[in-house]
Design an enzyme around this catalytic site. Structure first.
Site, short mmCIF file in Angstrom:
data_model
loop_
_atom_site.label_atom_id
_atom_site.label_comp_id
_atom_site.label_asym_id
_atom_site.label_seq_id
_atom_site.Cartn_x
_atom_site.Cartn_y
_atom_site.Cartn_z
N GLU A 60 18.42 -29.11 -92.15
CA GLU A 60 17.55 -29.12 -93.33
C GLU A 60 16.85 -28.06 -92.85
OE1 GLU A 60 17.30 -29.34 -96.80
OE2 GLU A 60 18.73 -30.89 -95.85
N GLN A 145 14.96 -13.85 -116.01
CA GLN A 145 16.51 -14.42 -116.09
C GLN A 145 16.36 -15.03 -117.57
OE1 GLN A 145 19.56 -15.78 -112.83
NE2 GLN A 145 19.74 -17.68 -113.76
N TYR A 151 13.38 -19.69 -109.23
CA TYR A 151 13.64 -19.15 -108.34
C TYR A 151 13.42 -17.97 -108.33
CZ TYR A 151 18.05 -17.06 -106.00
OH TYR A 151 18.97 -16.50 -105.79
N THR A 186 30.44 -15.78 -106.21
CA THR A 186 30.02 -16.40 -104.64
C THR A 186 29.92 -17.85 -105.15
OG1 THR A 186 28.33 -17.36 -105.40
CG2 THR A 186 28.04 -15.22 -104.03
#
Length: 257
Positions: A60, A145, A151, A186
């Site tokens: 993890e 974005q 992110y 992906t």
């Protein structure tokens, strides 16, 4: 071209699926011994069984202790580490308007902390082997974005760490570079597209804006560049943010119209 990666021990975080899977497959084809770090042991083992070499550590990556333990298990098993590919991460959509402090910090933690912890723990072995480090980043840090502050900030951090580590590790002959991804199809990308009201139309519009050949970058194209940067064929390349993106970030897309 022989990249001289035969029997090199290379850690690949998030190596079971998507871009990570492509990296593991290319490294295996080049004779390297990939070690997958990922939270899903079944997925990890499935890929290792398919390629017939390497190993996996159920990890993890958001837990710093597990990062440390995973790296130490590689050292215990193989006695060395020749390279690290930091790849794991997720565009979690923590936005400026609707995000919270807790969600923003979680995004930073989940997307950049393990880059630091894995490399820091592996560093004594990388010094011995004069290994290489490749960080996978996103164009979001440069282009923005919208709706994904966490992110974007994390990927800005990845870029900064690449340059910082390249300077920091010059004295050891360790090279550090990033491969920056723009539009690569992906499983996670597919999952995101399918959440939209008009997925096919959106995908077509995105693809039409990719300058070179108006198509998505493949995972293998990302992986081929990663393998090159890990190899001694790129022996004088360090501190670089290399965009494998069909010109998406830097070419003037107005010329396509």
């Amino acid at each position: 071209m022989d990249l001289n990666l035969k029997d090199k021990i290379i850690i690949v975080t998030g190596g079971a699926k998507g871009i990570g899977e492509s990296i593991v497959r290319v490294l295996s084809a080049e004779g390297a011994i990939p070690v997958i770090f990922g939270r899903n042991e079944a997925d990890n083992n499935k890929l290792i069984n398919e390629i017939g070499k390497g190993s996996q550590v159920k990890t993890e990556l958001s837990n710093p202790d597990e990062c440390i333990n995973a790296v130490n298990s590689v050292i215990e098993k193989y006695g060395r580490i020749d390279g690290v590919v930091n790849n794991a991460g997720v565009n979690d959509g923590v936005s400026l308007q609707s995000g919270s402090y807790e969600a923003f910090m979680k995004s930073i933690h989940s997307n950049v902390m393990h880059y630091f912890m894995v490399v820091q723990t592996a560093l004594p072995e990388l010094i011995k082997s004069k290994g290489s480090i490749v960080n996978i980043g996103s164009k979001v840090a440069e282009t923005g974005q919208g709706g994904t502050s966490g992110y974007a900030a994390a990927n800005g951090g990845r870029n900064a760490l690449t340059r910082e580590w390249a300077v920091d590790l010059l004295k050891y002959g360790i090279r550090v570079n990033s491969v920056i991804v723009a539009e690569c199809y992906t499983p996670l990308y597919d999952k995101w597209v399918k959440t939209l009201s008009n997925p096919e139309e959106t995908l077509q519009k995105i693809t039409e804006r990719i300058p070179l050949e108006k198509r998505m970058t493949t995972g293998e194209e990302i992986a081929n560049t990663v393998a090159f940067l890990l190899s001694n064929k790129s022996s004088h390349t360090t501190g670089q943010l290399i965009h494998v993106d069909g010109g998406y970030v830097h070419l003037d897309r107005a010329a396509l119209s």
